[in-house]
Structures are given as C-alpha cells and as structure tokens.
Motif scaffolding. Structure first.
Motif, PDB file in Angstrom:
ATOM      1  N   ASP A 147       0.835  -1.008   0.038  1.00  0.00           N
ATOM      2  CA  ASP A 147      -0.112  -0.059   0.055  1.00  0.00           C
ATOM      3  C   ASP A 147       0.818   1.269  -0.069  1.00  0.00           C
ATOM      4  OD1 ASP A 147      -2.426  -1.330  -0.031  1.00  0.00           O
ATOM      5  OD2 ASP A 147      -2.182  -1.503   2.250  1.00  0.00           O
ATOM      6  N   VAL A 148       1.949   1.268   0.790  1.00  0.00           N
ATOM      7  CA  VAL A 148       2.841   2.574   1.073  1.00  0.00           C
ATOM      8  C   VAL A 148       3.544   2.470  -0.469  1.00  0.00           C
ATOM      9  CG1 VAL A 148       4.744   3.292   2.220  1.00  0.00           C
ATOM     10  CG2 VAL A 148       2.938   2.081   3.460  1.00  0.00           C
ATOM     11  N   ALA A 149       3.959   1.558  -1.045  1.00  0.00           N
ATOM     12  CA  ALA A 149       4.740   1.743  -2.140  1.00  0.00           C
ATOM     13  C   ALA A 149       3.875   2.202  -3.216  1.00  0.00           C
ATOM     14  CB  ALA A 149       5.421   0.348  -2.537  1.00  0.00           C
ATOM     15  N   PHE A 150       2.902   1.710  -3.332  1.00  0.00           N
ATOM     16  CA  PHE A 150       1.725   2.322  -4.445  1.00  0.00           C
ATOM     17  C   PHE A 150       1.394   3.656  -4.407  1.00  0.00           C
ATOM     18  CE2 PHE A 150      -2.818   2.593  -5.739  1.00  0.00           C
ATOM     19  CZ  PHE A 150      -2.662   2.302  -7.277  1.00  0.00           C
ATOM     20  N   LEU A 160       1.644  15.039  -5.511  1.00  0.00           N
ATOM     21  CA  LEU A 160       1.028  15.293  -4.418  1.00  0.00           C
ATOM     22  C   LEU A 160       2.165  15.050  -3.315  1.00  0.00           C
ATOM     23  CD1 LEU A 160      -2.178  13.274  -4.613  1.00  0.00           C
ATOM     24  CD2 LEU A 160      -1.964  15.762  -4.562  1.00  0.00           C
ATOM     25  N   PRO A 161       2.003  15.631  -2.202  1.00  0.00           N
ATOM     26  CA  PRO A 161       3.334  15.245  -1.115  1.00  0.00           C
ATOM     27  C   PRO A 161       3.411  13.977  -0.925  1.00  0.00           C
ATOM     28  CG  PRO A 161       1.656  16.923  -0.151  1.00  0.00           C
ATOM     29  CD  PRO A 161       1.261  16.527  -1.504  1.00  0.00           C
ATOM     30  N   VAL A 162       4.758  13.531  -0.637  1.00  0.00           N
ATOM     31  CA  VAL A 162       4.907  12.145  -0.494  1.00  0.00           C
ATOM     32  C   VAL A 162       4.538  11.623   0.783  1.00  0.00           C
ATOM     33  CG1 VAL A 162       6.968  10.345  -0.069  1.00  0.00           C
ATOM     34  CG2 VAL A 162       7.260  11.866  -2.222  1.00  0.00           C
ATOM     35  N   PRO A 163       3.587  10.665   1.090  1.00  0.00           N
ATOM     36  CA  PRO A 163       3.019  10.353   2.235  1.00  0.00           C
ATOM     37  C   PRO A 163       3.997   9.290   3.036  1.00  0.00           C
ATOM     38  CG  PRO A 163       2.201   8.850   0.624  1.00  0.00           C
ATOM     39  CD  PRO A 163       3.289   9.775  -0.177  1.00  0.00           C
ATOM     40  N   ASP A 164       3.924   9.593   4.415  1.00  0.00           N
ATOM     41  CA  ASP A 164       4.268   8.357   5.343  1.00  0.00           C
ATOM     42  C   ASP A 164       3.243   7.203   5.645  1.00  0.00           C
ATOM     43  OD1 ASP A 164       2.512   9.584   7.264  1.00  0.00           O
ATOM     44  OD2 ASP A 164       4.021  10.404   8.322  1.00  0.00           O
ATOM     45  N   ARG A 165       3.580   6.388   6.466  1.00  0.00           N
ATOM     46  CA  ARG A 165       2.472   5.373   6.571  1.00  0.00           C
ATOM     47  C   ARG A 165       1.022   5.762   6.993  1.00  0.00           C
ATOM     48  NH1 ARG A 165       2.925  -0.149   6.917  1.00  0.00           N
ATOM     49  NH2 ARG A 165       5.431  -0.087   6.669  1.00  0.00           N
ATOM     50  N   ASN A 166       1.284   6.970   8.131  1.00  0.00           N
ATOM     51  CA  ASN A 166       0.006   7.464   8.447  1.00  0.00           C
ATOM     52  C   ASN A 166      -0.859   7.974   7.447  1.00  0.00           C
ATOM     53  OD1 ASN A 166       0.434   6.244  10.986  1.00  0.00           O
ATOM     54  ND2 ASN A 166       1.393   8.301  11.762  1.00  0.00           N
ATOM     55  N   GLN A 167      -0.077   8.787   6.640  1.00  0.00           N
ATOM     56  CA  GLN A 167      -0.840   9.465   5.701  1.00  0.00           C
ATOM     57  C   GLN A 167      -1.373   8.709   4.587  1.00  0.00           C
ATOM     58  OE1 GLN A 167       2.546  12.056   4.917  1.00  0.00           O
ATOM     59  NE2 GLN A 167       1.716  13.799   6.107  1.00  0.00           N
ATOM     60  N   VAL A 168      -0.843   7.644   4.387  1.00  0.00           N
ATOM     61  CA  VAL A 168      -1.201   6.481   3.379  1.00  0.00           C
ATOM     62  C   VAL A 168      -2.705   5.951   3.940  1.00  0.00           C
ATOM     63  CG1 VAL A 168      -0.694   4.218   2.408  1.00  0.00           C
ATOM     64  CG2 VAL A 168       0.963   5.696   2.471  1.00  0.00           C
ATOM     65  N   GLY A 224      -8.487   5.846  12.244  1.00  0.00           N
ATOM     66  CA  GLY A 224      -8.143   5.553  13.759  1.00  0.00           C
ATOM     67  C   GLY A 224      -6.759   5.436  14.024  1.00  0.00           C
ATOM     68  N   THR A 225      -6.514   5.302  15.441  1.00  0.00           N
ATOM     69  CA  THR A 225      -5.296   4.781  15.825  1.00  0.00           C
ATOM     70  C   THR A 225      -5.304   3.585  16.572  1.00  0.00           C
ATOM     71  OG1 THR A 225      -5.571   5.888  18.122  1.00  0.00           O
ATOM     72  CG2 THR A 225      -4.648   7.404  16.331  1.00  0.00           C
ATOM     73  N   THR A 226      -4.114   2.911  16.435  1.00  0.00           N
ATOM     74  CA  THR A 226      -3.746   1.608  17.028  1.00  0.00           C
ATOM     75  C   THR A 226      -2.343   1.401  17.379  1.00  0.00           C
ATOM     76  OG1 THR A 226      -4.093  -0.717  16.512  1.00  0.00           O
ATOM     77  CG2 THR A 226      -3.197   0.593  14.816  1.00  0.00           C
ATOM     78  N   SER A 227      -2.364   0.573  18.253  1.00  0.00           N
ATOM     79  CA  SER A 227      -0.880   0.371  18.852  1.00  0.00           C
ATOM     80  C   SER A 227      -0.496  -1.061  18.299  1.00  0.00           C
ATOM     81  CB  SER A 227      -0.717   0.423  20.256  1.00  0.00           C
ATOM     82  OG  SER A 227      -1.238   1.848  20.878  1.00  0.00           O
ATOM     83  N   ASP A 228       0.884  -1.047  17.904  1.00  0.00           N
ATOM     84  CA  ASP A 228       1.329  -2.304  17.292  1.00  0.00           C
ATOM     85  C   ASP A 228       2.349  -2.766  18.537  1.00  0.00           C
ATOM     86  OD1 ASP A 228       2.439  -4.520  16.436  1.00  0.00           O
ATOM     87  OD2 ASP A 228       2.551  -3.695  14.223  1.00  0.00           O
ATOM     88  N   LYS A 229       1.955  -3.798  19.167  1.00  0.00           N
ATOM     89  CA  LYS A 229       2.810  -4.261  20.368  1.00  0.00           C
ATOM     90  C   LYS A 229       4.033  -4.915  19.766  1.00  0.00           C
ATOM     91  CE  LYS A 229      -1.240  -5.392  23.276  1.00  0.00           C
ATOM     92  NZ  LYS A 229      -2.138  -6.744  24.145  1.00  0.00           N
ATOM     93  N   LYS A 230       3.904  -5.545  18.726  1.00  0.00           N
ATOM     94  CA  LYS A 230       5.465  -6.013  18.141  1.00  0.00           C
ATOM     95  C   LYS A 230       6.404  -4.856  17.677  1.00  0.00           C
ATOM     96  CE  LYS A 230       3.004  -9.801  16.017  1.00  0.00           C
ATOM     97  NZ  LYS A 230       2.765 -10.625  14.822  1.00  0.00           N
ATOM     98  N   LYS A 231       5.958  -3.594  17.785  1.00  0.00           N
ATOM     99  CA  LYS A 231       6.800  -2.717  17.587  1.00  0.00           C
ATOM    100  C   LYS A 231       6.750  -1.646  18.746  1.00  0.00           C
ATOM    101  CE  LYS A 231       6.261  -2.858  12.480  1.00  0.00           C
ATOM    102  NZ  LYS A 231       5.790  -2.045  11.269  1.00  0.00           N
ATOM    103  N   GLY A 232       6.922  -2.202  19.773  1.00  0.00           N
ATOM    104  CA  GLY A 232       6.991  -1.085  21.021  1.00  0.00           C
ATOM    105  C   GLY A 232       5.740  -0.320  21.294  1.00  0.00           C
ATOM    106  N   GLU A 233       4.747  -0.705  21.166  1.00  0.00           N
ATOM    107  CA  GLU A 233       3.523  -0.019  21.147  1.00  0.00           C
ATOM    108  C   GLU A 233       3.501   1.405  20.555  1.00  0.00           C
ATOM    109  OE1 GLU A 233       1.133  -0.915  23.329  1.00  0.00           O
ATOM    110  OE2 GLU A 233       2.016  -2.586  24.052  1.00  0.00           O
ATOM    111  N   GLN A 234       4.090   1.280  19.435  1.00  0.00           N
ATOM    112  CA  GLN A 234       4.112   2.511  18.359  1.00  0.00           C
ATOM    113  C   GLN A 234       2.690   2.780  18.072  1.00  0.00           C
ATOM    114  OE1 GLN A 234       6.890   2.174  15.302  1.00  0.00           O
ATOM    115  NE2 GLN A 234       6.496   4.174  14.425  1.00  0.00           N
ATOM    116  N   THR A 235       2.253   3.981  18.073  1.00  0.00           N
ATOM    117  CA  THR A 235       0.827   4.215  17.666  1.00  0.00           C
ATOM    118  C   THR A 235       1.029   4.429  15.772  1.00  0.00           C
ATOM    119  OG1 THR A 235       0.449   5.313  19.502  1.00  0.00           O
ATOM    120  CG2 THR A 235      -0.999   5.731  17.511  1.00  0.00           C
ATOM    121  N   HIS A 236       0.125   3.893  15.378  1.00  0.00           N
ATOM    122  CA  HIS A 236      -0.131   3.813  13.524  1.00  0.00           C
ATOM    123  C   HIS A 236      -1.481   4.357  13.429  1.00  0.00           C
ATOM    124  CE1 HIS A 236       3.661   1.914  12.794  1.00  0.00           C
ATOM    125  NE2 HIS A 236       3.253   0.963  13.524  1.00  0.00           N
ATOM    126  N   MET A 237      -1.625   5.145  12.478  1.00  0.00           N
ATOM    127  CA  MET A 237      -3.127   5.024  11.929  1.00  0.00           C
ATOM    128  C   MET A 237      -3.427   3.825  11.084  1.00  0.00           C
ATOM    129  SD  MET A 237      -4.468   8.225  11.841  1.00  0.00           S
ATOM    130  CE  MET A 237      -4.119   9.656  12.285  1.00  0.00           C
TER     131      MET A 237
END
Length: 867
Positions: A147-150, A160-168, A224-237
C-alpha cells in the motif's frame, strides 16, 4: 490478452470507469442480499467465491490501459507507466486457507473457486509477490508495504506530497481526498477488494440479522489510531470501515503459516458463531469440541491430529450425537476424519454398509453438517506451478504433506475423476436404504423422514458434480492442455463410466424419490405448513441439475408450483442453518436441521437458474404451459394437487384449464394472466392514464390493482384478486378469539394451528380484512379508534349548543326526571349537549357528548366518537 473478453477490443476510460462502478454496485447489492437471508456455511462459501470473481474481473479491467485517456491508476497498477516501475498485485489471502474449509454444494462454484485462485495466484506472482500486493485488509487494517509503495508512487506522479504510513491510511480511506478524487477507478477497486477480503475472514457484517437495503451495505471509510505491540507500542493510523448502520467491519485473527493449526483453531473457536463457522465442520478437533458428550470439551478443546489422538480419548469425550452412534462407531467415524484425502469414500461406505443403525444416524443435523463438510469442503488448493514430489515416506512435515495432498479443484472432483465407483454406489445405496424405511408420511420425530430428505440432497449434489465434470470435459475437447477454459484436475475422466453412474443416480431420484415426496405432499396440506414447505423445497431441489432439454410438464409444473408455494408460505429465517451443531444450540443433537433444511441461498440460486429456461419452455410449448399454470394455482390455493383438482365435480368444472398469456408490455415479461381477465389487461389498454389521475395513482393501478389473478415467474409471486397470497399475520394467529374460531369451525376440530394462507381483501386505517384461501372464511381485525374527536370540527352537530341540566327550560324538566340517577351510571363523566330549540313538547330529545379517558400522569382527555 487475445483470449480475454475485456481486452478483445480497445477500451475507453469512460467504459472502464462505468464497468468498475457497476461491479462495485453489484457487490454492494449482493452483500445486502446475502446478509438478509439465512446464514449458513455454504452461503459463506458462495459469497466469498462470488466476490472473488468480482475482484478478478475488476483486477483485469483495472490493468487495461485506456486508448483515449489512460488512467494513472491503471498505468501504475499494471506496471505500464513510464520509468522504472513494475506491476502491483492483490493476494487471495485467507480465500486459499479459510475458504478451503467451507462446503460448496454447487459444482459451478467449486470450479469457479479454482479459476479465481489460479488468477489471483498468477497476479500475485507477476506483481512481485506479497511485498507489492495492495489492499491486504485481512492481514492488517494498517497499510501494508505494498500500500505504501503504491500510494507513494501515485503521489509522486500526481504531484502530491510524499506520504508516510499514517498519511497513506488517510489517502486510501478518503479521509484525505487528494488521491481518491482524482482516481475514481481506485475507489471502486478498493471497495470491491474489501468486500472480497471481508467475505472470507471478516467478522459478522451486521449487529443483527434483518432485512437490509443496498444502501445499508455501503462502505463508510475513516481512520483511527492503533498500537502495534510488536513494534514497542508504536501508534499507527489504521483504516476503519463501517456499514449496516455503523457496524464495524473487522476481521478475525488468523495467521497462515506462522501459527500452528490448533492455535488458529482456538483463535476462531473461542469467538462467536460467525467466526466458528469458518472452521471446518469435518475437522476432528472441531467435532469433538462441539459434539462431545463431555460439556468441558467445548471450553477446553483437545487437539486431534491423527488416529492415535482419538484412541487416547476418554469414553465421555467421544461424541455420540444424541445417542445415534455407539462409542466404537463414533471412534471409527472420527478416525476417518483424520485423513482428509481419503475420507470421502471411507465415510460414505461407513454409512452405506455394515450396521443398519448407522444410516439412521444421518437424520441428525450435527452428523449431516459433518458429512457435508467431509464431502463438499474443497480442501487445500494446488497451484499450477506446484512441483513438489514425494521423496520419502512417511512425510513428517505436516505443511509439506498438506501441500502434496492438495487438489486443483477440490477433493470431491478428485474422487470423481480417479475413483467414482465407490462414492456413487455408496450414495445410491444410502438413498435406496433410506427410501425403504418410508412410513408413508413425513414425520420429523421418526428417523425415516429427515434421513430420506438428507439422502435426496446428498444424491442431487453428487449428481450435479458428476454432470458438471462430464459437461466440462465434453466442452473442452479439442482445446489445448493449457487452455484457460479447461478446469485443472478434470483431465482424463472416464465419460462412459461417469455417464452410466450418473444415470443410476438420476433414475433413483426421479423414479422412486419423486413419487414418494408427492405422496407425502398429498398427506400434508397447508394446515401442516412447515411439513409442506419442507417437502416442496425438496421437490424443487430434485430438479436442480435439469438443463433445458430435460424440461417437460412434470419438471416445469413441479418447479413452478414449489417455488410459488415456498415464496408464499416460507418465512425468512435469520438463524444459522446448523446452529444446533454448536454447544450453545437450542436443539437436541439428534434432531434434523430447522426450516426447509436447504440453505436459502441455494434455493434462490436454483430458482434463478431455471427462470429463463422455464420462460423459454413456456413460449415454445403453449398447451403444456397452460397445464403448468393451472397446476401451480391448484397447489398455491390448496384446491388440488399438481396433477388434478381435489375430487369434486364442482372443482373439476370450476377449475378447468384456461389459456394464460403475458401481460403485453416490455416491463411485464414473466407476468402471466388467464384469459378470464378483463380485456383491457389483455390488450394493454389498462396502462393508458385516466383523466385527472396522478402518477402515483397510475403506478398503483398498473402494477397491482388492475390485475385479478396473476402468476409472476420473475419474482415467484401469485396474486389473487389484486392482492398477493401471503401468510396470515402472526399476531392474528395467536389471538385467543381467532384460536377458538379456527380450532372449532375453520380447522374441523384440529388441535394444531400452523401457517394460514390468506389474501388481503381491504386495508383501511383501523381495519384489516383477509380472506382465508381454500377455507371460505374471512378474518377482520380492528384497531382502537385513537382520534380526538373534540378537536375535529363538526364532530358534534352544530345545533347542539346547550349543556344538559344547566340550561333546561321549565317545560323540559321531564328530561331531567327520566335521567336522574341514571346518567352517571350509564355515561360517567360525559358532558352532554342538546339542541338550542325548546324540547318541552318533543316526544324524544337528542343529546351528544364525549367520553373522558384518564391517562396516567395526564389530565382527562376526550377520546372517542360522540356518544
């Protein structure tokens, strides 16, 4: 590309967008329709295969580069864009794993599933693998690497501005509309992909099962926001999707290849019935957990991988299915389930031969579900490029063993191609022994009734698979071995042998089972509504595999009469067809399935398949068609059988054959009326608007009120005297006054009230009026009058201006003398008014007033007509 229908001629971009929009709309309508009908594991299999087909077609269209205005989405998705680009793909995901555990009763869907997996596997490989697959919603709602690559590539191209994962996540969900407003094709493709992914591994699409409209199935996207436990509780969209009255569209947790089979089993088994339904009903672990005599097993399942695990089970852990199988038979039956590649002939032989008590066990719903799973679950799929070989025995690696034992188009097709004799002779023997147990009438409390019906379903489904294999082989003769029209796995079948075996099944079904069902129907009238619906459903099912050349009076009249009868008398059930196989089910383990015992989606598909064939047959065979219409009317109104009216000279004379014809208008194709209808219906003049008629009145007149008797084969409706035949409202059936009248007068003293057929005569504000079909009685039901008459001008005669007793003249005291002491008893709280003229010499006096009704928490209110 040369053989692809969509690539055969150049395509314009407007056509590309229209096609994708149409597929998106079809998916939305289909999602709403399949969520409305009765849930079943077969429905889940058909739904996922249908959405997979839609996705494959949408993927093919999306990769076409338009000749006039190429879409940036198509260019980059297909890898045809300028620069160092490569194509993207979309994966089958859980369709290959969880989808292999759902029973497919229709051979067409099983073959279609194989085609879809072939296509998606090819797309995934040539798209660069999983790393370049987009819309992997079943893996995670957080945007994937693909998804990010596409999205990054598209944003660079569109400035358009190059997005990060949250903006994707915001761009793909449409929360940020910068991308989606420029690429309408991407919006359609995203929705189609989500419908497919959710149909396979999604949780319940709605909070409660009820009737839905297509608008309810529209996907509403947000983030919405979610936390990925495998990545140290990092918050993602993460992307969030809602539908069906803001119900979250989420996915089950299922990790293919990373978790053991038992861990995946526990992930689903511990959830709701929707998630558990994705588990194989022929998995011995699931069977013991759901059907064990030990209630603890439903809370703490035991993993069963092989026969040794079964031998170590305690006696109380073995399922007895309500006592229909002995412990030794249960142990043997479970052991067959541990060898999926060989289980089909073993299980069929187990019930067809040996102890006669075993075949009686097939009456219970839980065993029917397990046997259906063993026969019709396709199992693991083998890709065309699979090159694994058996190098040593035994194979210890379970994953490798499953890959080697996989089949291209399902295990049942595999048996039909390689060893059809055992399964066909076993099914014929099961059906023959079941028919020999007939007691003359369907009785759900006796084992023979449910057993015979299940044997019929089993034989019809096997007949369909064999017939499809023969037809596909004949159609593909002359094609090259690698031609895409060929279904892999059906090569080298023995046509003469299969044709002979299938003829034996067909002969048993139509020479023995069909007359038996019709004899049952003659002993179960509309008063036994549930039994009649059940029998009609199986009469209809007998003709599931008929082609146009097989149609005759018996087939057409049976299909028409049964489908009309079912449409009128079957109430849509939202309960799972085999909910009683689970531990929380309300049915006893030894009971047959509820309702008509056939998945409702399978009945709908059968009617839809035969509709055009029957209309074609009617057009070419007018005389036979008239007999079929009269047979349908007799069955629907309970005035006779499919063959003739009930033995009565009056009935025979009254119900002689009429000539039926189409209502002449392009929109009325499939709507038939007899020649006894008004001339203006037959010449089409009824559609001419009348002077002063509004459009709403004209539409009501032309679609309903103009027609007296009509058979609508498009929607399986029977209209009688301007109103559709239906079931009497349940609230009326439960009314004590109706019960008393029905049991003593209408139902000839019977103690059973079942579904009552009726047609509406008139519906007014406070009254319903129904006519009971075939009983010569009417039912009327009134609602209380809730109008506030004192607020209505003219409710009391305007000449009544004086209030009684306060303004009586001297000569009018005779009125007071008569009413004294009585008025408060007769009309408590009523304020009476009388005429203003002198009533001294009148022989009588007229007075009027309103009753007062006290409502809790309110002051007195006048309610009701003047007294």
């Amino acid at each position: 590309p040369k053989t692809c229908f969509y690539r055969s001629v150049p395509m314009r971009r407007e056509t590309q967008i229209n096609l994708l929009t149409l597929i998106q709309r079809i998916c939305r309508i289909y999602q709403a329709a399949t969520t409305t009908v009765q849930n079943s594991r077969n429905l889940q299999a058909c739904r996922s295969t249908t959405f997979a087909t839609a996705l494959c077609i949408a993927d093919c269209i999306s990769r076409i580069v338009a000749e006039d205005d190429p879409s940036e989405f198509s260019l980059h998705y297909s890898g045809e864009a300028e620069g160092p680009t490569s194509p993207f793909g979309i994966s089958a995901g859980s369709f290959e794993t969880l989808g292999s555990q759902l029973p497919v009763f229709d051979a067409k869907f099983s073959a279609l599933r194989s085609h879809c997996l072939d296509y998606l596997h090819h797309v995934e490989l040539h798209g660069g693998g999983l790393g370049r697959c987009i819309f992997s919603f079943d893996q995670s709602l957080v945007p994937s690497a693909g998804d990010v690559a596409f999205t990054t590539q598209m944003c660079i191209r569109l400035a358009l501005p190059v997005p990060d994962r949250n903006q994707v996540a915001m761009l793909l969900s449409g929360a940020d509309g910068s991308l989606m407003e420029l690429l309408p094709e991407l919006v359609c493709f995203r929705d189609i992909a989500f419908y497919f992914k959710h149909s396979v591994s999604g949780t319940a699409p709605c909070a409660e099962s009820k009737a839905f409209l297509p608008a309810h199935a529209t996907l509403h996207w947000s983030v919405g926001t979610t936390s990925d436990k495998k990545k140290g509780e990092q918050t993602h969209m993460e992307i969030r999707v809602m539908a069906f009255n803001n119900h979250p569209q989420t996915f089950v947790e299922y990790e293919s290849g990373k978790k053991t089979r038992f861990e995946n089993f526990m992930r689903l088994f511990s959830k709701s019935s929707v998630e558990r339904n994705k588990l194989s009903s022929a998995d011995p672990t699931n069977v013991v957990a759901c059907c064990s005599s030990n209630p603890k097993r439903s809370k703490k399942p035991i993993e069963i991988d092989n026969e040794d695990d079964i031998l170590h089970l305690k006696a109380e852990d073995l399922p007895s299915f309500g006592g229909v199988l002995s412990p030794p038979d249960s142990e043997r039956f479970l052991s067959f389930l541990t060898v999926p590649y060989m289980r089909i002939p073993l299980i069929l032989d187990f019930f067809a031969n040996g102890d006669p008590g075993r075949i009686s066990a097939l009456r219970c719903a839980s065993l029917q579900s397990i046997v259906d799973g063993a026969l019709f679950e396709p199992g693991r799929w083998k890709s065309a490029d699979f090159s694994g070989k058996i190098t040593h025995v035994p194979i210890v690696d379970e994953v490798k063993k499953q890959e080697l034992l996989a089949t291209p188009c399902g295990k049942l097709f595999n048996e039909i191609v390689k060893s059809p004799d055992v399964i066909v002779t076993s099914v014929i023997k099961i059906l023959e022994r079941a028919l020999d147990m007939d007691v003359g009438k369907y009785d759900p409390k006796r084992p023979s009734g449910p057993l015979i019906l299940y044997s019929i379903r089993l034989a019809v489904r096997l007949e369909g698979y064999i017939k499809f294999a023969i037809k596909n082989y004949q159609d593909s003769m002359g094609l090259s071995f690698g031609d895409k029209k060929r279904i892999r796995g059906l090569e080298g079948i023995d046509i003469p042998k299969l044709s002979s075996l299938n003829a034996n099944i067909h002969d048993m079904l139509h020479s023995r089972a069909f007359p038996l069902l019709e004899s049952w129907l003659g002993k179960s009238g509309i008063s036994d509504g549930d039994d009649s619906c059940l029998i009609h459903a199986h009469l209809l099912y007998l003709f599931k595999n008929h082609e146009y050349d097989d149609l005759d009076f018996t087939a057409v009249s049976s299909i028409m009469a049964s489908q009309i009868f079912l449409n009128v008398f079957v109430t849509i059930s939202y309960d799972d067809l085999y909910s009683n196989t689970h531990s929380e089910g309300n049915h006893k383990p030894s009971e047959p399935p509820p309702s008509i015992q056939i998945p409702q989606n399978e009945v709908f598909d059968l009617v839809q398949t035969h509709r055009s064939r029957i209309l074609q047959f009617i057009e070419k065979n007018k005389d036979i068609a008239n007999e079929c219409f009269e047979a349908t009317v007799r069955v629907a109104t309970n005035i006779g059988t499919r063959i003739a009216p009930f033995e009565s000279e009056e009935n025979v004379k009254k119900h002689s054959n009429r000539s039926w014809q189409l209502i002449p208008h392009p929109s009325n194709f499939g709507r038939f009326i007899p020649d006894t209808e008004n001339e203006n219906l037959r010449d089409g003049s009824y559609r001419v608007p009348k002077p002063g008629q509004t459009y709403a009145d004209w539409m009501l007149e032309t679609t309903t009120k103009s027609v007296g008797t009509e058979l609508n084969l498009q929607v399986s409706d029977f209209t009688l005297q301007n109103h559709k035949l239906t079931l009497l409202d349940e609230s009326v059936v439960k009314n004590e006054d109706f019960k008393d009248a029905f049991l003593n007068e209408i139902n000839n003293g019977s103690t059973k009230i079942s579904d009552v057929a009726c047609a509406e005569v008139m519906h007014t504000t406070n009254r319903y009026w129904w006519r009971l079909i075939g009983r010569r009685f009417d039912v009327q039901s009134w609602a209380p009058d809730v109008r506030l008459y004192h607020e209505m001008s003219g409710a009391i005669n305007k000449e009544f201006t004086r209030t009684y007793s306060n303004s009586l003249r001297g000569g009018e005291k005779w009125i007071c003398d008569i009413l004294a002491g009585k008025i408060e008893l007769l009309l408590p709280g009523v304020k009476l008014k009388m005429r203003g003229s002198d009533q001294s010499r009148s022989p009588f006096v007229e007075m009027a007033g309103f009753f007062t009704k006290k409502e809790e928490g309110d002051e007195s209110k006048t309610n009701g007509p003047p007294t």
